[in-house]
Design an enzyme around this catalytic site. Structure first.
Site, mmCIF file in Angstrom:
data_model
loop_
_atom_site.group_PDB
_atom_site.id
_atom_site.type_symbol
_atom_site.label_atom_id
_atom_site.label_comp_id
_atom_site.label_asym_id
_atom_site.label_seq_id
_atom_site.Cartn_x
_atom_site.Cartn_y
_atom_site.Cartn_z
ATOM 1 N N SER A 77 -6.617 -1.330 -0.239
ATOM 2 C CA SER A 77 -6.216 -0.637 -1.466
ATOM 3 C C SER A 77 -7.358 0.139 -2.116
ATOM 4 O O SER A 77 -7.128 1.243 -2.635
ATOM 5 C CB SER A 77 -5.595 -1.626 -2.461
ATOM 6 O OG SER A 77 -6.426 -2.748 -2.673
ATOM 7 N N HIS A 94 0.813 -1.216 0.000
ATOM 8 C CA HIS A 94 0.000 0.000 0.000
ATOM 9 C C HIS A 94 0.846 1.266 0.000
ATOM 10 O O HIS A 94 0.448 2.279 -0.575
ATOM 11 C CB HIS A 94 -0.956 -0.027 1.189
ATOM 12 C CG HIS A 94 -1.997 -1.088 1.073
ATOM 13 N ND1 HIS A 94 -2.642 -1.645 2.158
ATOM 14 C CD2 HIS A 94 -2.509 -1.719 -0.031
ATOM 15 C CE1 HIS A 94 -3.506 -2.566 1.733
ATOM 16 N NE2 HIS A 94 -3.439 -2.621 0.419
ATOM 17 N N ASP A 99 -3.174 -8.285 -7.210
ATOM 18 C CA ASP A 99 -2.877 -8.758 -5.862
ATOM 19 C C ASP A 99 -3.666 -10.038 -5.566
ATOM 20 O O ASP A 99 -4.532 -10.055 -4.685
ATOM 21 C CB ASP A 99 -3.224 -7.641 -4.869
ATOM 22 C CG ASP A 99 -2.993 -8.043 -3.425
ATOM 23 O OD1 ASP A 99 -2.171 -8.947 -3.182
ATOM 24 O OD2 ASP A 99 -3.642 -7.455 -2.533
ATOM 25 N N GLU A 147 -13.704 -7.907 -7.472
ATOM 26 C CA GLU A 147 -13.606 -8.880 -6.386
ATOM 27 C C GLU A 147 -14.552 -10.031 -6.669
ATOM 28 O O GLU A 147 -15.738 -9.821 -6.905
ATOM 29 C CB GLU A 147 -13.941 -8.232 -5.047
ATOM 30 C CG GLU A 147 -13.929 -9.191 -3.866
ATOM 31 C CD GLU A 147 -12.634 -9.978 -3.754
ATOM 32 O OE1 GLU A 147 -12.701 -11.222 -3.631
ATOM 33 O OE2 GLU A 147 -11.545 -9.353 -3.786
ATOM 34 N N HIS A 162 -7.989 -7.554 -7.535
ATOM 35 C CA HIS A 162 -8.367 -8.438 -6.417
ATOM 36 C C HIS A 162 -8.561 -7.533 -5.198
ATOM 37 O O HIS A 162 -7.746 -7.504 -4.277
ATOM 38 C CB HIS A 162 -7.291 -9.495 -6.151
ATOM 39 C CG HIS A 162 -7.024 -10.398 -7.324
ATOM 40 N ND1 HIS A 162 -6.311 -9.994 -8.438
ATOM 41 C CD2 HIS A 162 -7.393 -11.673 -7.567
ATOM 42 C CE1 HIS A 162 -6.238 -10.991 -9.313
ATOM 43 N NE2 HIS A 162 -6.882 -12.028 -8.793
ATOM 44 N N ASP A 211 -13.668 -12.326 -12.520
ATOM 45 C CA ASP A 211 -12.319 -12.855 -12.395
ATOM 46 C C ASP A 211 -11.316 -11.728 -12.626
ATOM 47 O O ASP A 211 -11.345 -11.048 -13.659
ATOM 48 C CB ASP A 211 -12.093 -13.974 -13.405
ATOM 49 C CG ASP A 211 -10.678 -14.524 -13.329
ATOM 50 O OD1 ASP A 211 -10.385 -15.307 -12.421
ATOM 51 O OD2 ASP A 211 -9.850 -14.131 -14.190
ATOM 52 N N GLY A 212 -10.420 -11.522 -11.676
ATOM 53 C CA GLY A 212 -9.515 -10.388 -11.748
ATOM 54 C C GLY A 212 -8.540 -10.435 -12.895
ATOM 55 O O GLY A 212 -8.242 -9.402 -13.517
#
Length: 286
Positions: free
Chosen positions: A101, A19, A165, A119, A42, A144-145
């Site tokens: 984040s 971060h 992430d 997410e 994510h 799906d990220g």
């Protein structure tokens, strides 16, 4: 596949590194008036209560953000903007909440910027939509990220910061992530991409770094922090970030900030700052 909950790890040493770098990058790109698109592939729940049963069960925040906020300012340039944001979300002398984040990105962006939060976990997606998704310029999707990473490139703004992430609980991610990054980079080579990875098994990390190198993507900058020396069977002993097309301000801040962070956290596994692949072109938009 959907069992990972970041609330157990919010504010840990891994969050601190990830971060702090994210905020540093966003601070740089928002200096110019042109709009920016930020994609968090994510995103998690967005906000975390450090007095929740999940956070209290592991207590990881105490050896992460808790240790840093106990150190009086001034802090190094790499950490200062991030720590100021976290401190501002809590009452003086208290540490009860932690901005993930999505919340940190929202705090850094302007009204004409755009933030997309992805997410897949059903519960965390709902929490994310409730905590951050109602803000102007923010879109929350359940998707799906890694697929979103590719499909969203290039953005209409032609300026983008992307945080990747994943939980890395699915071992196939170690192959899928470099492939997705390579596809996204081909579609939009001037974006700034941040990839977080855990250090659990060094052999797996080295395979990931080799796969990233093999993509041919230039300007891959690495920051890695070892909380403890590598040791198989002891869980996550460190973590790292690969930053593709890093701003020059990050390079300067990392040289002093990462060693300071290692000392502040009592890290004994070392700190690494290097180029995974060198910069082959000047990035001018950022």
């Amino acid at each position: 596949m959907l069992s990972y909950r970041h609330a157990f790890h919010a504010g840990s040493f891994a969050d601190v590194l990830k971060h702090a770098v994210l905020v540093q990058v966003l601070r740089h790109v928002t200096r110019k008036p042109k709009p920016i698109y930020v994609l968090d592939t994510h995103a998690g729940a967005g906000w975390y209560g450090l007095d929740s049963p999940m956070a209290q069960k592991t207590g990881e925040f105490r050896d992460g953000i808790g240790r840093l906020l106990a150190i009086p300012a001034p802090w190094p340039e790499l950490l200062a903007p991030y720590l100021e944001l976290v401190r501002a979300t809590n009452q003086p002398g208290e540490l009860r909440s932690y901005p993930g984040s999505p919340a940190l990105a929202r705090a850094m962006l302007r009204l004409h910027d755009r933030l997309e939060l992805v997410e897949l976990h059903g519960t965390d997606h709902g929490l994310l939509a409730e905590s951050v998704g109602r803000a102007p310029g923010v879109r929350v999707v359940r998707e799906d990220g890694l697929a979103a990473l590719v499909l969203r490139m290039p953005p209409p703004e032609r300026r983008a910061v992307v945080l990747v992430d994943p939980s890395w609980e699915i071992k196939s991610d170690y192959d899928a992530v470099p492939r997705a990054l390579a596809r996204a980079h081909r579609r939009f080579p001037t974006g700034i991409y941040l990839l977080w990875y855990p250090v659990i098994e060094r052999v797996r990390v080295e395979a990931l770094l080799a796969a990233l190198h093999a993509t041919g993507i230039p300007a891959q900058f690495r920051l890695e922090l070892g909380l403890r020396p590598d040791a198989p069977g002891l869980g996550m002993t460190g973590c790292g970030l690969i930053v593709i097309n890093p701003p020059w301000t990050l390079l300067e801040a990392a040289m002093t900030g990462l060693p300071w962070l290692a000392g502040a956290l009592g890290a004994t596994g070392g700190a690494t700052i290097d180029w995974l692949t060198p910069q082959a072109q000047k990035i001018t938009w950022a």
